[in-house]
Design an enzyme around this catalytic site. Sequence first.
Site, PDB file in Angstrom:
ATOM      1  N   LYS A  13       0.831  -1.212   0.000  1.00  0.00           N
ATOM      2  CA  LYS A  13       0.000   0.000   0.000  1.00  0.00           C
ATOM      3  C   LYS A  13       0.861   1.256   0.000  1.00  0.00           C
ATOM      4  O   LYS A  13       0.636   2.177  -0.778  1.00  0.00           O
ATOM      5  CB  LYS A  13      -0.908   0.045   1.257  1.00  0.00           C
ATOM      6  CG  LYS A  13      -1.867  -1.096   1.394  1.00  0.00           C
ATOM      7  CD  LYS A  13      -2.715  -0.956   2.652  1.00  0.00           C
ATOM      8  CE  LYS A  13      -1.920  -0.985   3.960  1.00  0.00           C
ATOM      9  NZ  LYS A  13      -1.242  -2.277   4.226  1.00  0.00           N
ATOM     10  N   ARG A  88      -9.052   1.614   8.888  1.00  0.00           N
ATOM     11  CA  ARG A  88      -8.695   0.227   9.155  1.00  0.00           C
ATOM     12  C   ARG A  88      -9.801  -0.499   9.906  1.00  0.00           C
ATOM     13  O   ARG A  88      -9.659  -1.681  10.216  1.00  0.00           O
ATOM     14  CB  ARG A  88      -7.436   0.203  10.022  1.00  0.00           C
ATOM     15  CG  ARG A  88      -6.183  -0.200   9.281  1.00  0.00           C
ATOM     16  CD  ARG A  88      -5.056  -0.173  10.292  1.00  0.00           C
ATOM     17  NE  ARG A  88      -3.933  -0.967   9.891  1.00  0.00           N
ATOM     18  CZ  ARG A  88      -2.836  -0.477   9.305  1.00  0.00           C
ATOM     19  NH1 ARG A  88      -2.747   0.780   9.008  1.00  0.00           N
ATOM     20  NH2 ARG A  88      -1.836  -1.280   9.026  1.00  0.00           N
ATOM     21  N   ARG A 127      11.476  -6.039   4.678  1.00  0.00           N
ATOM     22  CA  ARG A 127      11.172  -4.607   4.584  1.00  0.00           C
ATOM     23  C   ARG A 127      12.191  -3.790   5.380  1.00  0.00           C
ATOM     24  O   ARG A 127      12.554  -4.130   6.498  1.00  0.00           O
ATOM     25  CB  ARG A 127       9.772  -4.324   5.135  1.00  0.00           C
ATOM     26  CG  ARG A 127       9.499  -2.839   5.304  1.00  0.00           C
ATOM     27  CD  ARG A 127       8.056  -2.478   5.215  1.00  0.00           C
ATOM     28  NE  ARG A 127       7.245  -2.988   6.310  1.00  0.00           N
ATOM     29  CZ  ARG A 127       5.921  -2.793   6.396  1.00  0.00           C
ATOM     30  NH1 ARG A 127       5.286  -2.120   5.456  1.00  0.00           N
ATOM     31  NH2 ARG A 127       5.261  -3.293   7.403  1.00  0.00           N
ATOM     32  N   ARG A 160      11.509  -2.372  11.156  1.00  0.00           N
ATOM     33  CA  ARG A 160      10.485  -1.956  12.117  1.00  0.00           C
ATOM     34  C   ARG A 160      10.282  -2.992  13.224  1.00  0.00           C
ATOM     35  O   ARG A 160      10.273  -4.188  12.965  1.00  0.00           O
ATOM     36  CB  ARG A 160       9.158  -1.727  11.381  1.00  0.00           C
ATOM     37  CG  ARG A 160       9.099  -0.368  10.723  1.00  0.00           C
ATOM     38  CD  ARG A 160       7.935  -0.220   9.796  1.00  0.00           C
ATOM     39  NE  ARG A 160       6.678  -0.763  10.311  1.00  0.00           N
ATOM     40  CZ  ARG A 160       5.525  -0.660   9.645  1.00  0.00           C
ATOM     41  NH1 ARG A 160       5.477  -0.061   8.479  1.00  0.00           N
ATOM     42  NH2 ARG A 160       4.442  -1.173  10.163  1.00  0.00           N
ATOM     43  N   ARG A 171      -0.654  -9.264  13.331  1.00  0.00           N
ATOM     44  CA  ARG A 171      -1.198  -8.158  12.522  1.00  0.00           C
ATOM     45  C   ARG A 171      -2.069  -8.684  11.382  1.00  0.00           C
ATOM     46  O   ARG A 171      -3.056  -8.062  11.012  1.00  0.00           O
ATOM     47  CB  ARG A 171      -0.050  -7.298  11.981  1.00  0.00           C
ATOM     48  CG  ARG A 171       0.612  -6.482  13.077  1.00  0.00           C
ATOM     49  CD  ARG A 171       1.948  -5.951  12.666  1.00  0.00           C
ATOM     50  NE  ARG A 171       1.841  -5.007  11.570  1.00  0.00           N
ATOM     51  CZ  ARG A 171       2.853  -4.672  10.778  1.00  0.00           C
ATOM     52  NH1 ARG A 171       4.039  -5.207  10.959  1.00  0.00           N
ATOM     53  NH2 ARG A 171       2.672  -3.795   9.835  1.00  0.00           N
TER      54      ARG A 171
END
Length: 214
Positions: A13, A88, A127, A160, A171
């Site tokens: 996203k 969300r 990531r 992260r 998540r």
Amino acid sequence: MKIIMLGAPGAGKGTQAKMIADKYSIPHISTGDIFRANIKNGTELGKKAKEYMDQGLLVPDELTVDLVIDRVAQEDCKNGYVLDGFPRTIPQAESLDAALEKRGEKVDYAINVEVPDENIINRMSGRRACVACGATYHIVHIPTKTEGICDRCGSELILRDDDKPETVTKRLNVYHEQTQPLIDYYNGKNVLVEVDGTRDMKDVFGDIVKILGA
Ligand code: ADP
Ligand code: ADP
Ligand code: ZN
């Protein structure tokens, strides 16, 4: 053009939202980036948000909704924006719709970036994020020119805290329970469009541009 990005954590996203924002000259508004900037600056909001984020849970709507409603009312949002990571939950979507309706506005596109759960853990473990400018890379798929350094602003990249595999699984569950229902919600409003997020970053963007128009 008012655009919402939907999709699982790690679906791409943010990557696509940045390209959309550049091409159409509209602001990219990422609630995750806003929370991370607040954590970095040690604000009250940051302290509260971190408790939830580190556990892979959503930050409560009370701390999230007003922040976004105020942001999209700002002058630079006049010609539209791309919202990344908000809404969300159904209540967040309803609050946004109500605020827009008051001004005679509405969401134009909700773009669902589809990536199966199997691909997500790999995406997240690779990531790397730049907290300074919000850029995101992948050690294999979207590498930086110099390892660990942001191409855009030269800052050091981080892994992260919430991208650890155990937190990612959590998540994903939260996504399926609380966020996935938004796909039906926006479909019901006739603004839902879907793209295959497993394709190359540039191909996904090409599909999005076909939908939004050049
Ligand atoms: P990702 O890019 O993996 O989808 P984000 O950067 O958008 O993750 O969000 C990171 C975390 O910030 C979320 O797991 C959640 O804790 C919090 N967060 C971001 N946006 C929202 C929101 N709209 N509502 C509640 N929590 C949010
Ligand atoms: P989200 O904002 O949905 O959480 P990101 O845009 O941060 O997702 O992307 C998650 C990870 O996957 C990042 O490491 C990013 O560089 C990488 N990525 C994004 N799009 C693609 C793609 N089309 N193919 C492979 N990797 C991608
Ligand atoms: Zn940067």
